[in-house]
Design a protein around this motif. Sequence first.
Motif, PDB file in Angstrom:
ATOM      1  N   PHE A 295       0.820  -1.208   0.000  1.00 42.02           N
ATOM      2  CA  PHE A 295       0.000   0.000   0.000  1.00 42.02           C
ATOM      3  C   PHE A 295       0.857   1.263   0.000  1.00 42.02           C
ATOM      4  O   PHE A 295       1.881   1.336   0.673  1.00 42.02           O
ATOM      5  N   ARG A 296       0.405   2.259  -0.751  1.00 41.23           N
ATOM      6  CA  ARG A 296       0.930   3.627  -0.677  1.00 41.23           C
ATOM      7  C   ARG A 296      -0.181   4.459  -0.051  1.00 41.23           C
ATOM      8  O   ARG A 296      -1.352   4.292  -0.401  1.00 41.23           O
ATOM      9  N   GLN A 297       0.176   5.353   0.819  1.00 42.04           N
ATOM     10  CA  GLN A 297      -0.844   6.151   1.491  1.00 42.04           C
ATOM     11  C   GLN A 297      -0.943   7.542   0.908  1.00 42.04           C
ATOM     12  O   GLN A 297       0.047   8.141   0.518  1.00 42.04           O
ATOM     13  N   GLY A 298      -2.176   8.039   0.839  1.00 43.73           N
ATOM     14  CA  GLY A 298      -2.415   9.441   0.558  1.00 43.73           C
ATOM     15  C   GLY A 298      -2.430  10.183   1.886  1.00 43.73           C
ATOM     16  O   GLY A 298      -2.568   9.581   2.960  1.00 43.73           O
ATOM     17  N   ASN A 299      -2.281  11.477   1.836  1.00 41.91           N
ATOM     18  CA  ASN A 299      -2.268  12.284   3.051  1.00 41.91           C
ATOM     19  C   ASN A 299      -3.179  13.472   2.816  1.00 41.91           C
ATOM     20  O   ASN A 299      -2.948  14.279   1.924  1.00 41.91           O
ATOM     21  N   TYR A 300      -4.231  13.542   3.614  1.00 41.00           N
ATOM     22  CA  TYR A 300      -5.323  14.474   3.361  1.00 41.00           C
ATOM     23  C   TYR A 300      -5.652  15.206   4.657  1.00 41.00           C
ATOM     24  O   TYR A 300      -5.690  14.608   5.731  1.00 41.00           O
ATOM     25  N   TYR A 301      -5.887  16.501   4.531  1.00 36.91           N
ATOM     26  CA  TYR A 301      -6.166  17.348   5.690  1.00 36.91           C
ATOM     27  C   TYR A 301      -7.354  18.237   5.337  1.00 36.91           C
ATOM     28  O   TYR A 301      -7.541  18.620   4.178  1.00 36.91           O
ATOM     29  N   THR A 302      -8.125  18.595   6.335  1.00 39.36           N
ATOM     30  CA  THR A 302      -9.270  19.469   6.080  1.00 39.36           C
ATOM     31  C   THR A 302      -9.448  20.418   7.259  1.00 39.36           C
ATOM     32  O   THR A 302      -9.045  20.118   8.390  1.00 39.36           O
ATOM     33  N   GLY A 303     -10.026  21.558   6.980  1.00 40.98           N
ATOM     34  CA  GLY A 303     -10.237  22.539   8.045  1.00 40.98           C
ATOM     35  C   GLY A 303     -11.363  23.489   7.708  1.00 40.98           C
ATOM     36  O   GLY A 303     -11.829  23.570   6.569  1.00 40.98           O
ATOM     37  N   LEU A 304     -11.804  24.177   8.739  1.00 41.70           N
ATOM     38  CA  LEU A 304     -12.759  25.268   8.593  1.00 41.70           C
ATOM     39  C   LEU A 304     -12.024  26.542   8.948  1.00 41.70           C
ATOM     40  O   LEU A 304     -11.399  26.630  10.009  1.00 41.70           O
ATOM     41  N   VAL A 305     -12.068  27.501   8.031  1.00 40.58           N
ATOM     42  CA  VAL A 305     -11.336  28.747   8.238  1.00 40.58           C
ATOM     43  C   VAL A 305     -12.244  29.951   8.021  1.00 40.58           C
ATOM     44  O   VAL A 305     -13.144  29.927   7.178  1.00 40.58           O
ATOM     45  N   ARG A 306     -12.007  30.984   8.834  1.00 40.14           N
ATOM     46  CA  ARG A 306     -12.661  32.280   8.618  1.00 40.14           C
ATOM     47  C   ARG A 306     -11.667  33.110   7.814  1.00 40.14           C
ATOM     48  O   ARG A 306     -10.526  33.305   8.224  1.00 40.14           O
ATOM     49  N   LEU A 307     -12.106  33.548   6.645  1.00 41.51           N
ATOM     50  CA  LEU A 307     -11.246  34.302   5.734  1.00 41.51           C
ATOM     51  C   LEU A 307     -11.753  35.732   5.670  1.00 41.51           C
ATOM     52  O   LEU A 307     -12.652  36.050   4.888  1.00 41.51           O
ATOM     53  N   ALA A 308     -11.186  36.574   6.500  1.00 43.12           N
ATOM     54  CA  ALA A 308     -11.616  37.980   6.545  1.00 43.12           C
ATOM     55  C   ALA A 308     -11.374  38.633   5.198  1.00 43.12           C
ATOM     56  O   ALA A 308     -10.284  38.535   4.633  1.00 43.12           O
ATOM     57  N   GLY A 309     -12.399  39.284   4.656  1.00 38.94           N
ATOM     58  CA  GLY A 309     -12.292  39.984   3.376  1.00 38.94           C
ATOM     59  C   GLY A 309     -12.730  39.157   2.181  1.00 38.94           C
ATOM     60  O   GLY A 309     -12.848  39.672   1.073  1.00 38.94           O
ATOM     61  N   VAL A 310     -12.975  37.859   2.371  1.00 43.89           N
ATOM     62  CA  VAL A 310     -13.360  36.982   1.262  1.00 43.89           C
ATOM     63  C   VAL A 310     -14.884  36.820   1.271  1.00 43.89           C
ATOM     64  O   VAL A 310     -15.464  36.512   2.311  1.00 43.89           O
ATOM     65  N   PRO A 311     -15.545  37.007   0.132  1.00 36.57           N
ATOM     66  CA  PRO A 311     -17.001  36.824   0.077  1.00 36.57           C
ATOM     67  C   PRO A 311     -17.399  35.422   0.534  1.00 36.57           C
ATOM     68  O   PRO A 311     -16.726  34.436   0.223  1.00 36.57           O
ATOM     69  N   ALA A 312     -18.508  35.340   1.271  1.00 32.56           N
ATOM     70  CA  ALA A 312     -18.944  34.069   1.850  1.00 32.56           C
ATOM     71  C   ALA A 312     -19.258  33.020   0.798  1.00 32.56           C
ATOM     72  O   ALA A 312     -19.169  31.822   1.071  1.00 32.56           O
ATOM     73  N   ASP A 313     -19.606  33.437  -0.422  1.00 34.07           N
ATOM     74  CA  ASP A 313     -19.985  32.474  -1.454  1.00 34.07           C
ATOM     75  C   ASP A 313     -18.860  32.163  -2.449  1.00 34.07           C
ATOM     76  O   ASP A 313     -19.067  31.478  -3.442  1.00 34.07           O
ATOM     77  N   LEU A 314     -17.645  32.637  -2.178  1.00 39.72           N
ATOM     78  CA  LEU A 314     -16.535  32.444  -3.106  1.00 39.72           C
ATOM     79  C   LEU A 314     -15.913  31.058  -2.953  1.00 39.72           C
ATOM     80  O   LEU A 314     -15.613  30.610  -1.847  1.00 39.72           O
TER      81      LEU A 314
END
Length: 199
Positions: A46-65
């Motif tokens: 087996f070879r493994q993939g490496n995956y990460y996820t997060g929730l971020v607040r991006l000041a200045g970025v439109p909420a629907d972008l």
Amino acid sequence: MLLRVDTPDGPLTVKAGKLLITAPPLPARLAAFDLDAHERDVLGRFRQGNYYTGLVRLAGVPADLTVQNVGADTPYNLPPLPAAYAFSPSSVPGLHDVKYGSPSPVGDAAVRGAIVADLKRLRSQGAVDVSRVEFRDFSSHTPYELTVGAADIAAGFYRALNGLQGRRGAYWHGAAFHAHDSALLWEFTEQTLLPLLTA
């Protein structure tokens, strides 16, 4: 089979007829299970993939972008890794979901730093006007999506992998043995694995 388990009250020996293993089936993670040479050979492919996820607040970025990372000259236009795959609106107002991949395991702090660096690079190029990045949640899904090469598949890897079911009283479960899909894993559990374990 005998299992020695360390508990808060000291070591405990468990005698079991069958064992269900749900950990990612990588030999280094299964050292405590005394794998034999055949199990190490099969799982060691087996070879493994490496995956990460997060929730971020991006000041200045439109909420629907949504910002999708693409590789202009790569197969399927996937970004060369390590890199963020995408920043997209989450179901929580004001928070964006970020997904990040790497060919090798990376520490959480390094991944967070790389995500911030990606956003700064996007800002410097005029793609997004992010003024501040605030992580609200973060999770490593490493190892993720265990795969083998085409030559191993052609040589019967998945027959050998499925041949481990019940061998030495051990039964295996998880995405590496079926699919990265919760509904299909539950179906596999109910229709295939439970009958083997209760037989």
